[in-house]
Structure formats: structure tokens, C-alpha cells
Design an enzyme around this catalytic site. Structure first.
Site, PDB file in Angstrom:
ATOM      1  N   TRP A 101       0.824  -1.211   0.000  1.00 17.44           N
ATOM      2  CA  TRP A 101       0.000   0.000   0.000  1.00 17.44           C
ATOM      3  C   TRP A 101       0.852   1.253   0.000  1.00 17.44           C
ATOM      4  O   TRP A 101       0.568   2.210  -0.720  1.00 17.44           O
ATOM      5  CB  TRP A 101      -1.012  -0.016   1.138  1.00 17.44           C
ATOM      6  CG  TRP A 101      -2.070  -1.056   0.857  1.00 17.44           C
ATOM      7  CD1 TRP A 101      -2.312  -2.200   1.551  1.00 17.44           C
ATOM      8  CD2 TRP A 101      -2.993  -1.057  -0.245  1.00 17.44           C
ATOM      9  NE1 TRP A 101      -3.317  -2.911   0.949  1.00 17.44           N
ATOM     10  CE2 TRP A 101      -3.758  -2.240  -0.143  1.00 17.44           C
ATOM     11  CE3 TRP A 101      -3.243  -0.176  -1.302  1.00 17.44           C
ATOM     12  CZ2 TRP A 101      -4.760  -2.570  -1.064  1.00 17.44           C
ATOM     13  CZ3 TRP A 101      -4.245  -0.500  -2.222  1.00 17.44           C
ATOM     14  CH2 TRP A 101      -4.986  -1.688  -2.096  1.00 17.44           C
ATOM     15  N   ASP A 175      -2.568   6.230   6.346  1.00 14.51           N
ATOM     16  CA  ASP A 175      -3.585   5.414   5.670  1.00 14.51           C
ATOM     17  C   ASP A 175      -3.957   4.318   6.672  1.00 14.51           C
ATOM     18  O   ASP A 175      -3.190   3.390   6.906  1.00 14.51           O
ATOM     19  CB  ASP A 175      -2.996   4.820   4.383  1.00 14.51           C
ATOM     20  CG  ASP A 175      -3.943   3.814   3.704  1.00 14.51           C
ATOM     21  OD1 ASP A 175      -5.034   3.550   4.246  1.00 14.51           O
ATOM     22  OD2 ASP A 175      -3.565   3.299   2.626  1.00 14.51           O
ATOM     23  N   LYS A 199     -13.050  -2.300   4.939  1.00 17.13           N
ATOM     24  CA  LYS A 199     -12.302  -3.266   5.740  1.00 17.13           C
ATOM     25  C   LYS A 199     -12.946  -3.408   7.112  1.00 17.13           C
ATOM     26  O   LYS A 199     -13.235  -4.507   7.557  1.00 17.13           O
ATOM     27  CB  LYS A 199     -10.834  -2.835   5.882  1.00 17.13           C
ATOM     28  CG  LYS A 199     -10.156  -2.431   4.575  1.00 17.13           C
ATOM     29  CD  LYS A 199      -9.917  -3.608   3.640  1.00 17.13           C
ATOM     30  CE  LYS A 199      -9.577  -3.216   2.218  1.00 17.13           C
ATOM     31  NZ  LYS A 199      -8.397  -2.389   2.020  1.00 17.13           N
TER      32      LYS A 199
END
Ligand SMILES: *Cc1c(COP(=O)(O)O)cnc(C)c1O
Length: 368
Positions: A101, A175, A199
Site C-alpha cells: 500500500w 492510511d 475493511k
């Protein structure tokens, strides 16, 4: 019939109670005669849903009054561009690479800012977090970006870096897509946090941005209006039509988190205590077995995403089909890492972790 246990990394498991409420409200929300999906975002009904969601999230994460909560679209990947468009001022942004990510975020930011790698864990195969004392911070960085929980590699910051203490005046951007609302956020260290909802909070299509007010108002001219934090904030996230269904379901999840109880704790503290216990059980079992392994440094292991490998990888397909037959779904690891991954988000009951461990034990015996 009990529902199976769903270990998907995202979109992922939701509290059963939330799904039941959404189902009961589906055709007629609170006597309005409308589904939430059919309501004007400017009507009194939806405004009440939106205001409660905003208030509950602020309470849940103890968001200070000088931070704005924005409900946006575009996902975590969208924010990889939206953040530098809004806060970089075209200057320097530092990145700490700890997995897929942050690698993506770094690459995307380079289109709008001067992106610089302050540290990378690539040499370890992304199994650790580089010690903050070793980071090479740019003198003039506007912000430093980290992924506080790397969903694919299963790495989580147990404490966030204190950039001031490291001698940097950069703002910290996190993030936190895959662990938001699983533990508190220390706002004294964080200027901007973003998270896709799918998520730990609700359906895909909703992105949450929590941003300190002084970062707003410096957007580059090339930024699309719908992604301009100043316009979004000024219009209470209704500059364009917000993801109304996502906000509604996430609101049910915030309400659920706030009501959780655990050994004298309530709300986020209760959920965090349960998450710590669930993760410890699973890692303890993996570590005790010679058939399974997790390669992440003990100090960097994620409470939410647990990648693991079988000693005999030729048994992977058997493992997954046996798991599915026992109601343990979506355990296959991400293709870039391989092996297995158990995502054990807030909504994964402890019984699901127990059932997974019982299956791991049983499968290991058949493999001996
Ligand atoms: C899933 C995820 C993303 C990407 O979210 P999209 O909604 O697909 O854009 C970004 N960052 C992290 C940490 C994630 O887990």
C-alpha cells in the site's frame, strides 16, 4: 443455521446485528416509507442519519474539534492522489515503505509532489517496520505518509511515530484503511487520517478523511472539485452526492462499536481489548506449530490481518477446501505474498478465531 466465519481482507465481515438492522430497514427506514438508498441526501431523514454518523465517529475516535470529518468517494487508492493534491502544495512528501500500500501511495504522489522514500522495509520482504530513528527525513517535507496497517503484508504500527521528536516539522498522514476503529488514534501525532470503509466499517464506496483544519485550503488548481477538501468540508460532504448507503451502514457500525462491552470496558476500548485477545490467540498458535509460520517481526504484527504459510505448500488447495467445508471462508493469501491470510477485523467474533485455530490444529494432524 449460524453464518460462516468470513476472513476476507475486504470487502469484509460486518457485525451480524448491523446486517439485520439494515435488512429490517431496507424497504422502510423508520416509517419514512423509503429505503435509505431512495432518499434525497438533502432531506431531513438522511441529514439525521449523516449527523448521527458524524457525531458517533467523532466520539468513537475522540476526534478533536479542530479536525474535519469528510465522507468522500474514491477509496484509499483515490486518496493516494487526493492527499497530495490537497496538502502537498507541490512540495516534498516523505514516505516510509512497509508494503504494497505504501509503495502504491508513493508512486501516485509523485505525480503531484516530490515524493521521497525516507525508509523502506523492502529488503526484509516487508516483514518489519524500519526504526523511526533511522528514517532519512527531508528537511523541507510538507508531510510524511505511512500506512499504519499494511493489509497485505500484515504489518501494523504499535505506536505512531512522533515526527516532532524526530526533529521534523512535517505533518503525519496515515492510511488507516484496514484498522480504523480497531484502536484509538493519537491525534497529537496525526494531521490527516484516511480510510476506505470496506475493511472495518461498512460497504465499499465510502472513504473517510479526518483532517486538521489548517491543512485545508491549500489545494492545487488541478485538483478535481469533488476531491477538494475545502469544498467538501464547506458543504458538509455534500458538494456532490455522498455515498449515502455507505454512510448509513458505517453509521450502524459506529453505533455498534460504541455499544460494545468487555470486562468493564465499553466502546472502542472494549473492541480493542477483544482484538488484542483474538490476535494473540492466533499468533500464539501459529508460533507454537512447526507446520504453520508467520514471518512478520513480533513487534510489527497486525492485529487485523494475519498472513501465514503452511510448511507444505502443496497442501494449500486442500487446506482452503477443508476450511470452506467448515464454514471458514476467504482464507487465501494475497497473490503477491502467497500462502494464507486471516483477516480478523472488529466484526470477527472471537468464536471465529477459535474455530479457525481448531481447524488449523486438525489440518496439521492430517498433514503429519
Ligand atoms: C484496501 C486498502 C486500500 C485501497 O482501497 P480502495 O478502496 O481499493 O481504493 C488502501 N490502503 C489500504 C491500507 C488498504 O487496506
Amino acid at each position: 443455521m449460524p453464518r460462516p466465519f468470513n476472513f476476507s481482507a475486504g470487502p469484509a465481515v460486518l457485525p451480524e446485528e448491523v446486517l439485520q438492522t439494515a435488512a429490517a430497514d431496507m424497504l422502510d427506514w423508520h416509517g419514512s416509507g423509503m429505503s435509505v438508498m431512495e432518499m434525497s441526501h438533502r432531506g431531513a431523514e438522511f441529514i439525521s442519519i449523516y449527523e448521527k454518523a458524524e457525531r458517533d465517529l467523532r466520539a468513537l475516535l475522540a476526534v478533536p474539534a479542530n479536525y474535519q470529518i469528510l465522507f468522500m468517494q474514491g477509496g484509499g487508492i483515490g486518496e493516494n492522489a487526493i492527499v497530495p493534491l490537497n496538502i502537498s502544495r507541490g512540495g516534498v512528501a516523505d514516505f516510509v515503505l512497509t508494503g504494497s500500500w505504501t509503495e502504491k501511495s508513493f508512486k501516485e504522489a509523485g505525480k503531484y509532489a516530490t515524493a521521497h522514500v525516507a525508509a523502506t522495509a523492502k529488503a526484509s520482504g516487508f516483514t518489519e517496520i524500519p526504526d523511526p530513528a533511522s528514517w532519512s527525513l527531508s528537511k523541507d517535507a510538507v508531510y510524511l505518509h505511512i500506512c499504519s496497517n499494511e493489509t497485505i503484508h500484515g504489518i501494523e504500527y504499535q505506536t505512531l511515530p512522533d515526527l516532532k521528536a524526530l526533529g521534523s516539522s512535517a505533518d503525519l498522514v496515515i492510511d488507516c484503511s484496514s484498522h480504523i476503529a480497531s484502536r484509538p488514534i493519537d491525534w497529537s501525532k496525526v494531521a490527516l487520517a484516511f480510510a476506505g470503509a470496506q475493511k472495518n466499517l461498512g460497504p465499499s464506496g465510502l472513504t473517510i478523511v479526518i483532517v486538521r483544519e489548517d491543512l485545508i485550503g491549500h489545494t492545487l488548481d488541478i485538483c478535481p472539485s469533488a476531491f477538494n477538501y475545502e469544498l467538501v468540508a464547506k458543504n458538509q460532504s455534500m458538494y456532490n452526492t455522498p455515498p449515502t448507503w455507505g454512510i448509513y451502514v458505517a453509521g450502524l457500525v459506529f453505533d455498534w462499536v460504541l455499544r460494545q462491552q468487555e470486562g468493564g470496558l465499553t466502546g472502542l476500548a472494549a473492541v480493542e481489548a477483544r482484538n488484542i485477545r483474538k490476535a494473540k490467540k492466533l499468533y500464539d498458535y501459529l508460533d507454537s506449530s512447526s507446520f504453520y509460520s508467520n514471518k512478520v517481526a513480533a513487534t510489527a504484527r497486525s492485529r487485523m490481518n494475519v498472513p501465514f504459510f503452511l510448511a507444505d505448500e502443496s497442501r494449500n488447495a486442500d487446506f482452503l477446501s477443508g476450511a470452506k467445508a467448515r464454514g471458514l471462508l476467504q482464507l487465501k493469501g494475497h497473490k503477491s505474498v502467497g500462502g494464507m491470510r486471516a483477516s480478523i477485523y472488529n466484526a470477527m467474533p472471537e468464536a471465529g478465531v477459535d474455530a479457525l485455530i481448531a481447524y488449523l490444529r486438525e489440518f496439521e494432524k492430517t498433514a503429519a
